[in-house]
Motif scaffolding. Structure first.
Motif, PDB file in Angstrom:
ATOM      1  N   LEU A 167      30.519  55.645  27.566  1.00  0.00           N
ATOM      2  CA  LEU A 167      29.465  54.418  27.024  1.00  0.00           C
ATOM      3  C   LEU A 167      30.792  53.563  26.519  1.00  0.00           C
ATOM      4  O   LEU A 167      31.790  53.801  26.175  1.00  0.00           O
ATOM      5  N   ALA A 168      30.445  51.486  26.616  1.00  0.00           N
ATOM      6  CA  ALA A 168      30.990  51.112  26.039  1.00  0.00           C
ATOM      7  C   ALA A 168      29.520  50.469  25.972  1.00  0.00           C
ATOM      8  O   ALA A 168      29.001  50.595  25.901  1.00  0.00           O
ATOM      9  N   ALA A 169      30.286  49.251  24.885  1.00  0.00           N
ATOM     10  CA  ALA A 169      30.184  48.814  24.348  1.00  0.00           C
ATOM     11  C   ALA A 169      28.914  47.329  25.484  1.00  0.00           C
ATOM     12  O   ALA A 169      28.124  46.982  25.446  1.00  0.00           O
ATOM     13  N   GLU A 170      29.464  47.303  26.879  1.00  0.00           N
ATOM     14  CA  GLU A 170      28.687  46.212  27.854  1.00  0.00           C
ATOM     15  C   GLU A 170      27.764  47.315  27.706  1.00  0.00           C
ATOM     16  O   GLU A 170      26.280  46.416  28.558  1.00  0.00           O
ATOM     17  N   HIS A 171      27.171  48.463  27.969  1.00  0.00           N
ATOM     18  CA  HIS A 171      25.657  49.437  28.097  1.00  0.00           C
ATOM     19  C   HIS A 171      24.939  48.953  26.812  1.00  0.00           C
ATOM     20  O   HIS A 171      23.707  49.249  27.442  1.00  0.00           O
ATOM     21  N   GLY A 172      24.992  47.889  26.250  1.00  0.00           N
ATOM     22  CA  GLY A 172      24.256  48.081  25.021  1.00  0.00           C
ATOM     23  C   GLY A 172      23.005  47.134  25.680  1.00  0.00           C
ATOM     24  O   GLY A 172      21.260  47.391  25.220  1.00  0.00           O
ATOM     25  N   ASP A 173      22.922  46.583  25.950  1.00  0.00           N
ATOM     26  CA  ASP A 173      21.775  45.978  27.140  1.00  0.00           C
ATOM     27  C   ASP A 173      20.224  47.034  27.744  1.00  0.00           C
ATOM     28  O   ASP A 173      19.375  47.081  27.459  1.00  0.00           O
ATOM     29  N   GLY A 174      21.480  47.627  28.670  1.00  0.00           N
ATOM     30  CA  GLY A 174      20.549  48.658  29.065  1.00  0.00           C
ATOM     31  C   GLY A 174      19.998  49.761  28.373  1.00  0.00           C
ATOM     32  O   GLY A 174      19.118  50.252  28.938  1.00  0.00           O
ATOM     33  N   LEU A 175      20.933  50.201  27.258  1.00  0.00           N
ATOM     34  CA  LEU A 175      20.248  50.708  26.863  1.00  0.00           C
ATOM     35  C   LEU A 175      19.532  50.625  25.632  1.00  0.00           C
ATOM     36  O   LEU A 175      18.579  51.383  25.798  1.00  0.00           O
TER      37      LEU A 175
END
Length: 202
Positions: free
Chosen positions: A19-27
């Motif tokens: 998990l990383a900050a760049e997964h935010g939109d996908g989550l």
């Protein structure tokens, strides 16, 4: 037991990505598929809570008691949920699997069985765990059925255990799989994934 560290796990049509900050939109998009944050007995973040949700998980990772992933469906290339190890106790060779949720369109599909097979195999076969635990809200009956379908044994119920997001306090239903049970659990999951063309109600 080896120290759990971020690692990509892939198989059976899914990829677990650290998990990383760049997964935010996908989550956020995954949670919007079914408005999962409206389920009062879960911890799924609303769109404006996703950044904090990820930050909290990564703080737990830095502190050594969590290891979170984003779940990617390889057929579509989209993020469809999240899961993690938590309550990591190296002194007794134990992790728990939890904080697991999937977009509504991926529920009752192969995704949960695939993720659990990857996570359990990594815990038992790579890290050297002796036991993997699960816990869920006493009102989350779907989660209880899914955990029991893995072959996990019910250990009991912790009364008045954790605060829910709405401020109420839940009872936690506790389950576990010990290492001697892992071969049978693996066979069960592999058999279920062999039926990927049909819906899996668990």
């Amino acid at each position: 037991m080896r120290t759990p560290a971020p690692v990509t796990l892939e198989g059976h049509g899914v990829r677990l990505e650290p998990l990383a900050a760049e997964h935010g939109d996908g989550l956020s998009a995954a949670a919007a598929d079914g408005k999962l944050w409206e389920l009062w007995y879960t911890s799924v973040p609303a769109a404006d809570e996703t950044a904090e949700y990820i930050a909290t998980a990564l703080t737990g990772q830095r502190d050594g008691h969590m290891l979170p992933w984003a779940v990617r469906d390889l057929a579509s290339g989209t993020i469809v949920g999240s899961t993690r190890y938590h309550d990591i106790l190296q002194a007794v060779d134990r992790v728990e699997i939890g904080y697991t949720w999937y977009s509504a369109s991926r529920q009752r599909s192969h995704v949960n069985a695939a993720c659990k097979l990857l996570l359990l195999a990594h815990a038992f076969d790579t890290l050297g765990c002796q036991v993997v635990g699960f816990r869920t809200d006493n009102f989350n009956f779907r989660s209880q059925r899914a955990i029991e379908a893995l072959g996990a044994k019910k250990d009991g119920v912790l009364r008045h255990h954790l605060r829910r997001r709405d401020g109420s306090v839940r009872d936690s239903v506790m389950y576990s799989i010990v290492v001697s049970e892992w071969p049978a659990v693996r066979r069960n999951l592999e058999w279920r994934l062999g039926r990927r063309g049909t819906e899996d109600p668990r």
